[in-house]
Design a protein around this motif. Structure first.
Motif, short mmCIF file in Angstrom:
data_model
loop_
_atom_site.label_atom_id
_atom_site.label_comp_id
_atom_site.label_asym_id
_atom_site.label_seq_id
_atom_site.Cartn_x
_atom_site.Cartn_y
_atom_site.Cartn_z
N VAL A 8 0.82 -1.20 0.00
CA VAL A 8 0.00 0.00 0.00
C VAL A 8 0.86 1.26 0.00
N SER A 67 -2.61 -2.30 -5.33
CA SER A 67 -1.48 -1.98 -4.46
C SER A 67 -0.68 -0.79 -4.98
N PRO A 70 -4.36 2.66 -5.96
CA PRO A 70 -5.79 2.50 -5.66
C PRO A 70 -6.59 3.73 -6.08
N LYS A 72 -9.44 4.37 -4.54
CA LYS A 72 -10.00 4.81 -3.28
C LYS A 72 -9.41 3.99 -2.15
N GLU A 73 -9.17 4.63 -1.01
CA GLU A 73 -8.64 3.94 0.16
C GLU A 73 -9.33 4.50 1.40
N ALA A 81 -7.11 -1.60 6.12
CA ALA A 81 -7.52 -0.62 5.12
C ALA A 81 -8.24 -1.34 4.00
N CYS A 82 -9.22 -0.66 3.42
CA CYS A 82 -9.96 -1.18 2.27
C CYS A 82 -9.62 -0.31 1.08
N LEU A 83 -9.05 -0.92 0.07
CA LEU A 83 -8.66 -0.20 -1.15
C LEU A 83 -9.49 -0.74 -2.32
N ARG A 104 -12.13 -4.84 -4.69
CA ARG A 104 -11.73 -4.38 -3.36
C ARG A 104 -10.62 -5.27 -2.83
#
Length: 128
Positions: A8, A67, A70, A72-73, A81-83, A104
Protein backbone atom coordinates in the motif's frame (compact mmCIF):
# COMPACT_ATOMS: atom_id res chain seq x y z
CA UNK A 1 5.70 -19.73 1.57
CA UNK A 2 4.81 -16.10 0.87
CA UNK A 3 4.06 -14.45 -2.43
CA UNK A 4 4.99 -10.78 -2.60
CA UNK A 5 2.78 -8.09 -4.04
CA UNK A 6 3.57 -4.37 -4.05
CA UNK A 7 2.31 -2.82 -0.82
CA UNK A 8 0.00 0.00 0.00
CA UNK A 9 2.74 2.46 0.88
CA UNK A 10 5.50 1.54 -1.56
CA UNK A 11 6.65 -1.52 0.38
CA UNK A 12 5.49 -5.04 -0.28
CA UNK A 13 2.23 -6.60 0.82
CA UNK A 14 2.39 -10.31 1.43
CA UNK A 15 -0.26 -12.79 0.40
CA UNK A 16 0.36 -15.46 3.03
CA UNK A 17 0.44 -19.13 2.07
CA UNK A 18 1.63 -21.58 4.72
CA UNK A 19 2.80 -25.17 4.24
CA UNK A 20 -0.16 -27.45 3.38
CA UNK A 21 0.10 -29.49 6.56
CA UNK A 22 -0.27 -26.35 8.68
CA UNK A 23 -3.32 -24.96 6.86
CA UNK A 24 -6.88 -25.37 8.05
CA UNK A 25 -9.30 -26.81 5.47
CA UNK A 26 -10.19 -24.30 2.74
CA UNK A 27 -13.68 -23.80 4.12
CA UNK A 28 -12.11 -22.44 7.34
CA UNK A 29 -9.60 -20.12 5.67
CA UNK A 30 -9.91 -16.65 7.17
CA UNK A 31 -7.37 -14.61 5.21
CA UNK A 32 -4.83 -14.59 2.39
CA UNK A 33 -4.59 -16.96 -0.54
CA UNK A 34 -6.61 -19.79 1.04
CA UNK A 35 -9.43 -17.38 1.88
CA UNK A 36 -9.51 -16.04 -1.67
CA UNK A 37 -9.55 -19.60 -3.10
CA UNK A 38 -12.34 -20.71 -0.76
CA UNK A 39 -14.53 -17.61 -0.98
CA UNK A 40 -13.78 -15.57 -4.10
CA UNK A 41 -12.39 -17.94 -6.73
CA UNK A 42 -15.70 -18.15 -8.61
CA UNK A 43 -15.90 -14.34 -8.71
CA UNK A 44 -12.45 -14.11 -10.28
CA UNK A 45 -13.26 -17.00 -12.65
CA UNK A 46 -16.26 -15.00 -13.89
CA UNK A 47 -14.05 -11.95 -14.34
CA UNK A 48 -11.52 -14.01 -16.33
CA UNK A 49 -14.12 -15.32 -18.80
CA UNK A 50 -13.27 -14.21 -22.32
CA UNK A 51 -9.80 -12.90 -21.44
CA UNK A 52 -7.76 -16.09 -22.07
CA UNK A 53 -6.37 -15.77 -18.53
CA UNK A 54 -7.06 -17.97 -15.53
CA UNK A 55 -8.62 -16.69 -12.34
CA UNK A 56 -5.28 -16.49 -10.51
CA UNK A 57 -3.84 -14.24 -13.22
CA UNK A 58 -6.84 -11.91 -12.95
CA UNK A 59 -6.72 -11.87 -9.13
CA UNK A 60 -2.98 -11.16 -9.19
CA UNK A 61 -3.41 -8.41 -11.78
CA UNK A 62 -6.12 -6.82 -9.65
CA UNK A 63 -4.14 -6.97 -6.40
CA UNK A 64 -1.04 -5.61 -8.10
CA UNK A 65 -2.94 -2.69 -9.68
CA UNK A 66 -4.73 -1.88 -6.43
CA UNK A 67 -1.48 -1.98 -4.46
CA UNK A 68 0.28 0.33 -6.90
CA UNK A 69 -2.48 2.87 -7.52
CA UNK A 70 -5.79 2.50 -5.66
CA UNK A 71 -8.72 4.61 -6.85
CA UNK A 72 -10.00 4.81 -3.28
CA UNK A 73 -8.64 3.94 0.16
CA UNK A 74 -10.53 4.02 3.46
CA UNK A 75 -9.76 2.75 6.95
CA UNK A 76 -11.58 -0.52 7.69
CA UNK A 77 -10.99 -0.56 11.46
CA UNK A 78 -8.72 -2.78 13.50
CA UNK A 79 -5.55 -1.67 11.70
CA UNK A 80 -6.97 -2.61 8.28
CA UNK A 81 -7.52 -0.62 5.12
CA UNK A 82 -9.96 -1.18 2.27
CA UNK A 83 -8.66 -0.20 -1.15
CA UNK A 84 -10.51 -0.36 -4.46
CA UNK A 85 -9.79 0.18 -8.11
CA UNK A 86 -11.51 -0.25 -11.45
CA UNK A 87 -9.81 -3.12 -13.29
CA UNK A 88 -9.97 -3.23 -17.09
CA UNK A 89 -9.67 -6.74 -18.51
CA UNK A 90 -8.56 -7.36 -22.07
CA UNK A 91 -8.82 -10.41 -24.27
CA UNK A 92 -5.18 -11.45 -24.69
CA UNK A 93 -5.78 -12.58 -28.28
CA UNK A 94 -7.68 -9.55 -29.61
CA UNK A 95 -6.45 -6.88 -27.15
CA UNK A 96 -10.05 -5.68 -26.81
CA UNK A 97 -11.40 -4.66 -23.39
CA UNK A 98 -13.99 -7.30 -22.49
CA UNK A 99 -15.06 -5.93 -19.10
CA UNK A 100 -14.29 -3.58 -16.28
CA UNK A 101 -14.97 -4.32 -12.62
CA UNK A 102 -14.26 -2.69 -9.32
CA UNK A 103 -12.14 -4.92 -7.09
CA UNK A 104 -11.73 -4.38 -3.36
CA UNK A 105 -8.69 -5.44 -1.38
CA UNK A 106 -8.53 -5.52 2.42
CA UNK A 107 -5.12 -5.42 4.03
CA UNK A 108 -3.49 -5.22 7.45
CA UNK A 109 -1.72 -1.87 7.24
CA UNK A 110 0.88 -2.44 9.96
CA UNK A 111 1.93 -5.84 8.56
CA UNK A 112 1.39 -5.16 4.83
CA UNK A 113 -0.56 -8.43 4.57
CA UNK A 114 -3.38 -8.91 2.09
CA UNK A 115 -6.36 -10.32 3.96
CA UNK A 116 -8.71 -10.67 1.00
CA UNK A 117 -9.57 -9.34 -2.44
CA UNK A 118 -12.83 -9.65 -4.34
CA UNK A 119 -14.73 -8.11 -7.27
CA UNK A 120 -17.70 -5.90 -6.44
CA UNK A 121 -20.19 -3.74 -8.25
CA UNK A 122 -20.07 -0.67 -6.01
CA UNK A 123 -17.23 1.43 -4.64
CA UNK A 124 -15.47 1.01 -1.29
CA UNK A 125 -17.70 1.70 1.66
CA UNK A 126 -16.70 2.31 5.24
CA UNK A 127 -18.12 -1.05 6.28
CA UNK A 128 -16.43 -4.23 5.10
Amino acid sequence: MREQHPGVEGGHALLCVAANQLLPPLRNAKYGYRHIVANHRADFENMAAGTYQNWRDVADLAMDAISRDPDKEVPAGGGKACLSRVIFLRNLRTNQVVRQRIVRMIGAVDQNNIITAFPTIGSVSRRV
